[in-house]
Design a protein around this motif. Structure first.
Motif, PDB file in Angstrom:
ATOM      1  N   VAL A  32      42.179 -18.126 -24.344  1.00  0.00           N
ATOM      2  CA  VAL A  32      43.263 -18.781 -23.315  1.00  0.00           C
ATOM      3  C   VAL A  32      42.898 -18.517 -21.960  1.00  0.00           C
ATOM      4  CG1 VAL A  32      45.567 -19.497 -22.529  1.00  0.00           C
ATOM      5  CG2 VAL A  32      45.298 -19.598 -24.945  1.00  0.00           C
ATOM      6  N   LEU A  41      43.206 -26.525 -17.168  1.00  0.00           N
ATOM      7  CA  LEU A  41      43.922 -27.429 -18.010  1.00  0.00           C
ATOM      8  C   LEU A  41      45.121 -27.995 -17.671  1.00  0.00           C
ATOM      9  CD1 LEU A  41      43.733 -24.440 -20.997  1.00  0.00           C
ATOM     10  CD2 LEU A  41      42.228 -26.615 -20.296  1.00  0.00           C
ATOM     11  N   SER A  48      47.628 -25.137 -17.258  1.00  0.00           N
ATOM     12  CA  SER A  48      47.775 -24.099 -18.168  1.00  0.00           C
ATOM     13  C   SER A  48      48.372 -24.573 -19.704  1.00  0.00           C
ATOM     14  CB  SER A  48      48.577 -22.851 -17.856  1.00  0.00           C
ATOM     15  OG  SER A  48      47.825 -22.284 -16.612  1.00  0.00           O
ATOM     16  N   THR A  50      48.362 -25.579 -23.047  1.00  0.00           N
ATOM     17  CA  THR A  50      47.892 -25.083 -24.396  1.00  0.00           C
ATOM     18  C   THR A  50      48.850 -25.109 -25.741  1.00  0.00           C
ATOM     19  OG1 THR A  50      48.032 -22.486 -24.432  1.00  0.00           O
ATOM     20  CG2 THR A  50      46.103 -23.645 -23.280  1.00  0.00           C
ATOM     21  N   TYR A  51      48.292 -25.489 -26.738  1.00  0.00           N
ATOM     22  CA  TYR A  51      49.115 -25.026 -27.902  1.00  0.00           C
ATOM     23  C   TYR A  51      48.639 -24.201 -28.989  1.00  0.00           C
ATOM     24  CZ  TYR A  51      51.890 -26.644 -32.105  1.00  0.00           C
ATOM     25  OH  TYR A  51      52.818 -26.389 -33.020  1.00  0.00           O
ATOM     26  N   ARG A  52      49.347 -23.391 -29.486  1.00  0.00           N
ATOM     27  CA  ARG A  52      48.837 -22.315 -30.414  1.00  0.00           C
ATOM     28  C   ARG A  52      50.062 -22.578 -31.663  1.00  0.00           C
ATOM     29  NH1 ARG A  52      49.099 -16.288 -28.775  1.00  0.00           N
ATOM     30  NH2 ARG A  52      48.104 -17.372 -26.888  1.00  0.00           N
ATOM     31  N   LEU A  82      44.261 -22.692 -31.752  1.00  0.00           N
ATOM     32  CA  LEU A  82      44.483 -23.009 -30.177  1.00  0.00           C
ATOM     33  C   LEU A  82      44.144 -24.223 -30.040  1.00  0.00           C
ATOM     34  CD1 LEU A  82      43.341 -19.846 -28.257  1.00  0.00           C
ATOM     35  CD2 LEU A  82      45.660 -20.484 -29.060  1.00  0.00           C
ATOM     36  N   SER A  83      44.795 -25.272 -29.105  1.00  0.00           N
ATOM     37  CA  SER A  83      44.243 -26.651 -28.983  1.00  0.00           C
ATOM     38  C   SER A  83      44.643 -26.950 -27.427  1.00  0.00           C
ATOM     39  CB  SER A  83      44.588 -27.612 -29.965  1.00  0.00           C
ATOM     40  OG  SER A  83      46.169 -27.696 -29.907  1.00  0.00           O
ATOM     41  N   PHE A  84      43.715 -27.674 -26.801  1.00  0.00           N
ATOM     42  CA  PHE A  84      44.069 -28.223 -25.523  1.00  0.00           C
ATOM     43  C   PHE A  84      42.975 -29.287 -25.280  1.00  0.00           C
ATOM     44  CE2 PHE A  84      40.975 -24.543 -25.650  1.00  0.00           C
ATOM     45  CZ  PHE A  84      39.728 -25.055 -24.821  1.00  0.00           C
TER      46      PHE A  84
END
Length: 147
Positions: A32, A41, A48, A50-52, A82-84
């Motif tokens: 990240v 992002l 910032s 993001t997804y975890r 992790l996705s974004f």
């Protein structure tokens, strides 16, 4: 892949890329941080983003054709995903992906990149909606600054 236009008066669709990275949980924040050094992002009025996921199990077997020796059996490693979202800019996408490769502990990281649409709210609409967190008692997840 043809993405829909989603013309409407409630949100603005935006084309971009969804990036998913599988990584051992202990290395997730390093990924990240490396991505954030290349791209803020941004997601509407936030950055910032993001997804975890919770840890799951990634499995693989080394074929021995890379740096590591062949493994007879499948190996299991606890990992998160992790996705974004990043905008549809190829040069930026390459920088972000290179940052992932540089900071990932694997020789061959699992990195998936796909075209997608995200939706962004139209500022000022629906602010009196009773489902918005600011229109009800604050729940535990609401940051102290927003209470």
């Amino acid at each position: 892949m043809t993405l829909p236009k989603l013309d409407n008066d409630r949100f603005v669709p935006e084309r971009g890329l969804r990036i998913i990275v599988q990584v051992p949980d202990s290395h997730a924040q390093r990924i990240v941080d490396a991505v954030l050094a290349e791209d803020a992002l941004k997601y509407g009025d936030y950055d910032s983003v993001t997804y975890r996921t919770a840890p799951g199990t990634q499995q693989f077997r080394s074929l021995g054709s890379g740096r590591n020796a062949a493994t007879e059996k499948v190996v299991e490693v606890p990992c998160v995903e992790l996705s974004f979202f990043i905008g549809d800019d190829e040069a930026n996408a390459v920088r972000v992906l290179k940052a992932i490769y540089a900071s990932h502990p694997y020789e061959e990281p699992v990195v998936l990149v796909g075209p997608c649409l995200r939706t962004l709210h139209i500022r000022g609409l629906d602010e009196d909606n009773p489902n918005r967190f600011w229109n009800s008692d604050a729940e535990d997840w609401v940051p102290e600054e927003h209470r």
